[in-house]
Write an enzyme that holds these catalytic residues in place. Structure first.
Site, PDB file in Angstrom:
ATOM      1  N   CYS A   1       0.946  -1.213  -0.005  1.00  0.00           N
ATOM      2  CA  CYS A   1       0.027  -0.108  -0.286  1.00  0.00           C
ATOM      3  C   CYS A   1       1.069   1.225   0.058  1.00  0.00           C
ATOM      4  CB  CYS A   1      -0.864   0.134   1.264  1.00  0.00           C
ATOM      5  SG  CYS A   1      -2.036  -1.385   1.464  1.00  0.00           S
TER       6      CYS A   1
ATOM      7  N   ARG B   1       5.293  -0.298  -6.222  1.00  0.00           N
ATOM      8  CA  ARG B   1       5.352  -1.190  -4.822  1.00  0.00           C
ATOM      9  C   ARG B   1       4.388  -2.346  -4.883  1.00  0.00           C
ATOM     10  NH1 ARG B   1       7.243   1.795  -0.413  1.00  0.00           N
ATOM     11  NH2 ARG B   1       5.689   0.715   1.117  1.00  0.00           N
TER      12      ARG B   1
ATOM     13  N   TRP C   1      -3.054  -2.865  -1.589  1.00  0.00           N
ATOM     14  CA  TRP C   1      -2.701  -4.233  -1.717  1.00  0.00           C
ATOM     15  C   TRP C   1      -3.478  -5.051  -0.967  1.00  0.00           C
ATOM     16  CZ3 TRP C   1      -0.251  -8.565   0.168  1.00  0.00           C
ATOM     17  CH2 TRP C   1       0.159  -9.439  -0.945  1.00  0.00           C
TER      18      TRP C   1
ATOM     19  N   ASN D   1      -2.015   2.651   5.699  1.00  0.00           N
ATOM     20  CA  ASN D   1      -1.015   1.546   5.375  1.00  0.00           C
ATOM     21  C   ASN D   1      -0.985   0.908   6.767  1.00  0.00           C
ATOM     22  OD1 ASN D   1      -0.746   2.671   2.688  1.00  0.00           O
ATOM     23  ND2 ASN D   1       1.558   3.220   3.020  1.00  0.00           N
ATOM     24  N   GLY D   2      -0.810  -0.310   6.846  1.00  0.00           N
ATOM     25  CA  GLY D   2      -0.548  -1.282   8.008  1.00  0.00           C
ATOM     26  C   GLY D   2      -1.835  -1.961   8.008  1.00  0.00           C
TER      27      GLY D   2
ATOM     28  N   GLU E   1      18.965 -17.628  -6.891  1.00  0.00           N
ATOM     29  CA  GLU E   1      18.427 -16.191  -7.478  1.00  0.00           C
ATOM     30  C   GLU E   1      18.206 -16.257  -8.937  1.00  0.00           C
ATOM     31  OE1 GLU E   1      17.792 -13.574  -5.963  1.00  0.00           O
ATOM     32  OE2 GLU E   1      18.063 -11.962  -7.223  1.00  0.00           O
TER      33      GLU E   1
ATOM     34  N   LYS F   1      14.670 -14.724 -10.183  1.00  0.00           N
ATOM     35  CA  LYS F   1      14.528 -13.597 -11.208  1.00  0.00           C
ATOM     36  C   LYS F   1      13.723 -14.208 -12.225  1.00  0.00           C
ATOM     37  CE  LYS F   1      14.989 -10.642  -9.547  1.00  0.00           C
ATOM     38  NZ  LYS F   1      15.703 -10.747  -8.211  1.00  0.00           N
TER      39      LYS F   1
ATOM     40  N   GLU G   1       9.745 -15.072 -11.277  1.00  0.00           N
ATOM     41  CA  GLU G   1       8.795 -13.782 -10.812  1.00  0.00           C
ATOM     42  C   GLU G   1       8.434 -12.784 -12.059  1.00  0.00           C
ATOM     43  OE1 GLU G   1      10.433 -10.934  -8.026  1.00  0.00           O
ATOM     44  OE2 GLU G   1      12.513 -11.421  -8.623  1.00  0.00           O
TER      45      GLU G   1
ATOM     46  N   HIS H   1      18.656 -37.353  -6.292  1.00  0.00           N
ATOM     47  CA  HIS H   1      17.889 -37.933  -5.274  1.00  0.00           C
ATOM     48  C   HIS H   1      16.421 -37.668  -5.316  1.00  0.00           C
ATOM     49  CE1 HIS H   1      21.412 -39.033  -3.244  1.00  0.00           C
ATOM     50  NE2 HIS H   1      21.933 -37.724  -3.430  1.00  0.00           N
TER      51      HIS H   1
ATOM     52  N   LYS I   1       6.786  -4.321  -4.046  1.00  0.00           N
ATOM     53  CA  LYS I   1       8.312  -4.091  -4.044  1.00  0.00           C
ATOM     54  C   LYS I   1       8.520  -4.142  -2.519  1.00  0.00           C
ATOM     55  CE  LYS I   1      12.110  -2.653  -5.014  1.00  0.00           C
ATOM     56  NZ  LYS I   1      12.877  -3.596  -5.637  1.00  0.00           N
TER      57      LYS I   1
HETATM   58  C1  F6R Z   1      13.008 -10.565  -5.871  1.00  0.00           C
HETATM   59  C2  F6R Z   1      12.525  -9.592  -4.607  1.00  0.00           C
HETATM   60  C3  F6R Z   1      12.108 -10.010  -3.390  1.00  0.00           C
HETATM   61  C4  F6R Z   1      12.903  -9.303  -2.023  1.00  0.00           C
HETATM   62  C5  F6R Z   1      12.175  -9.514  -1.104  1.00  0.00           C
HETATM   63  C6  F6R Z   1      12.692  -9.019   0.286  1.00  0.00           C
HETATM   64  O1  F6R Z   1      13.453  -9.946  -6.807  1.00  0.00           O
HETATM   65  O2  F6R Z   1      12.811  -8.393  -4.994  1.00  0.00           O
HETATM   66  O3  F6R Z   1      12.245 -11.321  -3.280  1.00  0.00           O
HETATM   67  O4  F6R Z   1      14.141  -9.464  -2.403  1.00  0.00           O
HETATM   68  O5  F6R Z   1      10.902  -9.499  -0.794  1.00  0.00           O
HETATM   69  O6  F6R Z   1      12.512  -7.510   0.148  1.00  0.00           O
HETATM   70  P1  F6R Z   1      13.543  -6.644   0.933  1.00  0.00           P
HETATM   71  O7  F6R Z   1      14.789  -6.729   0.491  1.00  0.00           O
HETATM   72  O8  F6R Z   1      12.898  -5.266   0.915  1.00  0.00           O
HETATM   73  O9  F6R Z   1      13.530  -7.149   2.272  1.00  0.00           O
END
Ligand code: F6R
Length: 607
Positions: free
Chosen positions: A2, A27, A74, A100-101, A479, A483, A486, A502, A602
């Site tokens: 949010c 976000r 959100w 927010n919250g 990673e 990437k 997502e 396994h 985000k």
């Molecule tokens: C993936 C991504 C997320 C963040 C995760 C943690 O590309 O961006 O997996 O890494 O949500 O977010 P932060 O770093 O803000 O705690």
């Protein structure tokens, strides 16, 4: 997640509010809305879906009001739909607010208010706040808000309009960030400074504080209603490098910014041959008496921790465990005053990581946060803080913040290695020299861009992609898989290469793509034999390695070789680049919303 914006000035508020909400889109959200106030009353315009839907509604509405609040939601309590979108207006139309919250006792409050005859119009936890404000209103909106806040359990950042006072926006904060600014535009309110370009300085509302924002002044109050003196913090120029600067997507721009993000972070804390963290220090005795290191984070930040765990354990000679924050919270740990608990987060607002940090503090551990967003909740709530200097990251899928996290974790490794006497003077100097060269190594890997674009054809149209590797290559494979999945919405899994046989190898069939990450000599032969195993079952193998090892991958169908690296223990930052580019170009081919993937936010401020 949010986002909140607010504007009070001399010009129509709508362009500021909508412009601010668009900046907060990154976000993640599923509905958006604004409320405007003038002497005629409060008008609310809100809609499910993208801000474009809200704009369509606004197009029909001419509102010249110069005061308003806005929100991107959100969904948590109640599905994403118009009636659950913010702002929420109280029954008699006295208050409109954005939140927010999460209000944890909302159900109890809802029952209480309904018993008193209040009729709710949404399923949200937020609506109890506007209802309570109306209940407690006695002609003073600040008092009503303060009495309301006393009843709330949970977290909130609030922007509130009161119909009787169209010359002000009321604000309150507990547990969710809220910032204010005054400049030539007027009074501005926002949960994330990205909302307004050109901000030079901001006021940060602290937990339990309230504010009254007017066009040319702000009054800050504590919970008892006493005035507080507050000074603004200045923002560095880089913090608002928010434009795409000619790139098609923020993600591609941010991938390209990685040499700088890494080097700025690594070099900011180097003073000659010393590493100096302004927000964290340990004496030799303290470093030597450490008994364990936990590295705790979510998502890509966890993948950075998982990679650094190998390097730390190797160099610092201490047990070191990387743990996913949402798991850490509910598991028994062995934390004492000599346990270093490191929490890694781009946003500094990730709910699970914050909760894990609070748990470690309660158990008496020494907490250190590695954070990209200055003044975020985690940065101010840990014993020590090291800032990563990646600048503002807009794409939901992290790239440059991940690289900068690795830079900070490598610095911590060298710092502890030296203080614990595990790194000789010579090895320490060598480590720092290698660290200084990583920016150039990332740049070298960026030259593979068009090759990655062309290789992305391998993945389009596939159902499943497997990523394999060992040690730091395994953390990197994780990673790469994250990437890819997502942003391209393709199913990807990462496996420790030795684990394949396994179980997982039964999934390999003719043409299944396998990305084999193999940057390290010490396990190279082992991964090469895992490649043979999957090839024998029909896999299509793309090997990611260094140029010098490319000839050893004769069985691979394709090879993506980055220029040779100086130190294979520090191979992750450069090795990440081709994986990021492969996922970017795969998502591009598939027409995905690269910067704002579906269902993702985000900053994940809920559990
Ligand atoms: C993936 C991504 C997320 C963040 C995760 C943690 O590309 O961006 O997996 O890494 O949500 O977010 P932060 O770093 O803000 O705690």
């Amino acid at each position: 997640m949010c986002g909140i914006v607010g504007y009070i000035g001399a010009s129509p508020a709508v362009p500021y509010l909508v412009g601010g909400l668009e900046k907060l889109e990154y976000r993640g959200y599923d509905s958006a809305g604004i409320a405007l106030i003038d002497r005629q009353g409060i008008a609310v315009i809100r809609e499910k879906g993208r801000i474009d839907e809200l704009k369509k509604l606004l197009g029909e509405e001419k509102n010249e009001s110069t005061v308003g609040i806005g929100h991107t939601r959100w969904a948590t309590h109640g599905e994403p739909c118009r009636k659950n979108a913010h702002p929420h207006v109280s029954q008699k139309g006295l208050f409109a607010l954005v939140h927010n919250g999460i209000i944890e006792n909302s159900e109890e409050l809802r029952q209480e208010l309904m018993a008193e005859g209040y009729v709710f119009s949404s399923e949200t936890d937020t609506e109890v706040i506007s209802a309570l404000a109306e209940k407690y209103y006695d002609g003073c909106p600040v008092r009503a808000l303060m009495r309301t806040a006393e009843r709330l359990v949970g977290s909130y950042a609030l922007g509130v309009l009161c119909r009787d006072f169209p010359d002000r926006i009321l604000c309150a904060r507990k547990g969710s960030p809220l910032l204010l600014a005054l400049d030539e535009r007027g009074g501005l309110l926002f949960s994330d400074k990205v909302a307004f370009e050109g901000l030079r300085e901001v006021y940060r509302l602290e937990d339990g504080e309230f504010a009254v924002l007017k066009q040319d002044n702000i009054t800050f109050l504590d919970a008892m209603g006493r005035n507080i003196d507050k000074s603004p913090s200045r923002l560095a120029g880089d913090e608002y490098d928010a434009g795409k600067q000619g790139y098609a997507h923020f993600m591609l721009k941010e991938i390209d910014q990685q040499p700088r993000a890494f080097s700025r972070t690594a070099e900011a804390y180097l003073q000659g041959e010393d590493i100096v963290f302004p927000g964290f220090s340990l004496s030799e005795d303290q470093a030597r008496s450490l008994d364990m290191i936990y590295l705790v984070a979510c998502g890509s930040a966890y993948n950075a921790a998982a990679a650094a765990q190998y390097t730390l354990q190797q160099i610092v000679n201490l047990p070191c465990r990387s743990v996913i924050a949402s798991e850490f919270r509910y598991t028994r740990h062995y934390i004492g005053k000599n346990t270093l608990c490191v929490f890694i987060s781009q946003s500094g607002e990730t709910a699970d990581t914050i909760a894990a940090m609070e748990l470690a503090r309660r158990q008496g551990g020494r907490t250190l946060s590695i954070i990209n967003v200055p003044d975020s909740t985690m940065a101010v709530g840990s014993d020590g803080v090291i800032y990563t200097l990646a600048g503002t990251e807009i794409a939901v899928a992290t790239t440059k913040a991940y690289s900068a996290q690795l830079a900070a974790l490598y610095l911590v490794t060298a710092y502890l290695g030296k203080r614990r006497g595990e790194l000789s003077e010579e090895n320490y100097r060598l480590f720092l020299n290698h660290l200084k060269g990583i920016g150039a190594e990332i740049k070298g890997a960026l030259a593979l861009r068009s090759r990655c674009e062309s290789l992305s054809r391998i993945f389009d149209g596939q159902n499943d992609i497997y990523f394999i590797g060992r040690k730091t290559d395994y953390a990197l494979a994780a990673e790469g898989a994250l990437k890819m999945k997502e942003i391209s919405y393709l199913h990807c899994e990462a496996y420790a290469a030795g684990e394949l046989k396994h179980g997982t190898i039964s999934l390999i069939e003719e043409g299944t793509p396998v990305v084999a990450v193999c940057l390290r000599k010490d396990i190279l032969k082992k991964t090469v034999s895992n490649i043979s195993e999957v090839k024998a079952r029909g896999a299509f193998v793309l090997a990611v390695t260094q140029e010098r090892y490319a000839p050893l991958f004769s069985e691979a169908d394709e090879i993506l070789a980055i220029p040779d690296l100086a130190d294979e223990e520090l191979s992750v930052p450069a090795g990440a680049v081709p994986l990021q580019l492969l996922s970017y170009y795969t998502a591009l081919r598939r027409g995905c919303a690269i910067d704002k993937p579906r269902n993702l936010a985000k900053s994940v401020t809920v559990e």
